[in-house]
Design an enzyme around this catalytic site. Structure first.
Site, mmCIF file in Angstrom:
data_model
loop_
_atom_site.group_PDB
_atom_site.id
_atom_site.type_symbol
_atom_site.label_atom_id
_atom_site.label_comp_id
_atom_site.label_asym_id
_atom_site.label_seq_id
_atom_site.Cartn_x
_atom_site.Cartn_y
_atom_site.Cartn_z
ATOM 1 N N VAL A 3 -11.131 32.482 12.061
ATOM 2 C CA VAL A 3 -12.236 31.635 12.171
ATOM 3 C C VAL A 3 -13.440 32.065 11.481
ATOM 4 O O VAL A 3 -14.360 31.411 10.860
ATOM 5 C CB VAL A 3 -12.753 30.818 13.517
ATOM 6 N N ASP B 295 -12.378 29.707 4.785
ATOM 7 C CA ASP B 295 -11.617 28.415 5.455
ATOM 8 C C ASP B 295 -11.876 28.125 6.785
ATOM 9 O O ASP B 295 -12.226 27.095 7.247
ATOM 10 C CB ASP B 295 -10.107 28.454 5.169
ATOM 11 N N GLU C 44 0.217 31.465 -4.682
ATOM 12 C CA GLU C 44 0.713 33.009 -5.054
ATOM 13 C C GLU C 44 2.194 33.110 -5.109
ATOM 14 O O GLU C 44 2.854 33.964 -5.502
ATOM 15 C CB GLU C 44 0.052 34.105 -4.187
ATOM 16 N N TYR D 152 0.794 41.047 -1.597
ATOM 17 C CA TYR D 152 0.355 39.814 -0.743
ATOM 18 C C TYR D 152 1.046 38.547 -0.908
ATOM 19 O O TYR D 152 1.737 37.948 0.250
ATOM 20 C CB TYR D 152 -1.004 39.460 -1.271
#
Ligand code: NAP
Ligand code: G4F
Length: 363
Positions: free
Chosen positions: A10, A14, A130, A152
């Site tokens: 949080v 975003d 990605e 990632y």
């Protein structure tokens, strides 16, 4: 009945926009935070203390903490946004990235199952463009094959598949939003867009000499984060659990972004040269303001992301071009111009105060 949502991550870009969005929709919003030696919760500071906003400690690497928070909150919806989200950093910390971004997703899904919420709790997984990596087609949609191109992306690919597996194996309402790059005035300062807008503001106000970047020719489909969190919510309100590409359908290079950001601070840049020798020069003064540094090159770089948001537009009624590329860059530049101006003002106050104390004008 007020719905209850749990947002992991949080404190991120975003997460903070989504928390605001859900509070406005009347949700009871719970968010997870990590223990840190400094309390850096700038993005959600304005929400702390609100009656329907609650924070809990949990870490994506710690199953017990996730089990505890899911069991206590018993959410109707989970938005799993927490991640080591920086692609370049994933080359330096690949194991940590795998633990948080891959196994972490499994931990959230299992926590939901073990708490007996598999039939009632809907789960959104923050997946990413990605996954397309070394792209096999342009533009990319929900059927484009994946070719992850960084630790990632490989970790996020596990997250994508484990969500699909739990949907099929246990009938859980869990979905991945395959989001293309989305930016804002709250974007982390080491992502390329924010690095550029902050540098443009600092150079304009005399606080920085030059900006060093990596691959200027890399192409991205950049949207506004505030628009994208609406889509996360829409995905969970859909009749069926499905995955969606979220993008604007418009593509620009890092160089384009740079040119426009500097234009908005009143500097016209001209680029010349190639590769590591490329430079961005201020047309008015002839000063080199942008240079390329190999420090920002990646062992493998994703260079051609361009999303096709047709499915989200048609099935969710989402508007991919609510905020244009030009508006996005302007929003970010304006916010950073103001931030730098405030920093300069506070520097001036500090300097004056030090001088007054030294001279005994104030005690
Ligand atoms: P962000 O600003 O980097 O936020 C990441 C959040 O994850 C932060 O709240 C961070 O907490 C938290 N986090 C990191 N490691 C954690 C751990 N081990 N345990 C618990 N929390 C942890 O990222 P964002 O841009 O908001 O992106 C949100 C999600 O969408 C991420 O999963 C990202 O990979 C994905 N995504 C982003 C984009 C994009 O363009 N922004 C596109 C596609 C997908 P701290 O504040 O304590 O660090
Ligand atoms: O801003 P970036 O670091 O974002 P990247 O790698 O696209 O990742 C972001 O978007 C993903 C969605 O596609 C998310 F999943 C991920 O979590 C994150 O939010 O780099 C964008 C491009 C790259 O090609 C990079 O090589 O810009 C290029 N670039 C050029 N100079 C640079 C720089 N990137 C950074 N961070 N810093 C530079 O100086």
């Amino acid at each position: 009945m007020m719905k209850t949502a749990l947002i992991t991550g949080v404190t991120g870009q975003d997460g903070s926009f989504l928390a605001e969005f859900l509070l406005e929709k009347g949700y009871e919003v719970h968010g997870t935070i990590r223990r840190s030696s400094v309390d850096y919760r700038e993005r959600i500071a304005h929400l702390e203390g609100l009656p329907h906003f609650h924070l809990h400690y949990a870490d994506m690497g710690d199953s017990m903490s996730l089990l505890q928070v899911v069991g206590k909150v018993r959410p109707d919806e989970i938005y799993n946004l927490a991640a080591q989200s920086h692609v370049q950093v994933s080359f330096d910390s690949p194991e940590f990235t795998a633990d948080v971004d891959a196994t972490g997703v499994l931990r959230v899904l299992e926590a939901v199952r073990l708490c007996g919420l598999a039939a009632t709790c809907r789960i959104y997984q923050a997946s990413t463009s990605e996954l397309y990596g070394k792209v096999e087609e342009v533009p990319q949609n929900e059927n484009t094959p994946f070719h992850p191109y960084s630790p990632y992306a490989v970790a996020k690919l596990y997250g994508y598949w484990i969500v699909k597996e739990y949907r099929e194996a246990y009938g859980m309402f869990c979905c991945s939003g395959i989001l293309f790059n989305h930016e804002s005035e709250r974007r982390g300062e080491t992502f390329v867009t924010r690095k550029i807008t902050l540098a443009a503001a600092r150079i304009r106000q005399g606080k920085q000499e030059k900006l060093y970047l990596g691959n200027l020719s890399s192409l991205r489909d950049w949207g506004y984060a505030k628009d994208y969190v609406e889509c996360m919510w829409l995905i969970l309100q859909n009749d069926k659990p499905e995955d969606f590409v979220i993008a604007t359908g418009v593509q620009h290079s890092v160089r384009d972004f740079c040119r426009l950001a500097f234009h908005y601070v009143g500097i016209e840049l001209e680029f010349s040269g190639e590769g590591e020798n490329e430079k961005g020069v201020d047309k008015a003064t002839g000063k080199v303001l942008v240079e390329v540094s190999s420090d920002f090159y990646r062992p493998t770089d994703v260079v051609n992301l361009w999303g096709d948001p047709s499915k989200a537009r048609e099935q969710l009624g989402w508007n991919p071009v609510k905020t244009s590329f030009e508006q996005l860059v302007k929003i970010m530049v304006d916010a950073d111009m103001e931030k730098v101006a405030l920093e300069r003002a506070s520097d001036r106050i500090r300097t004056n105060l030090a001088e007054y104390l030294e001279k005994g004008i104030v005690k």
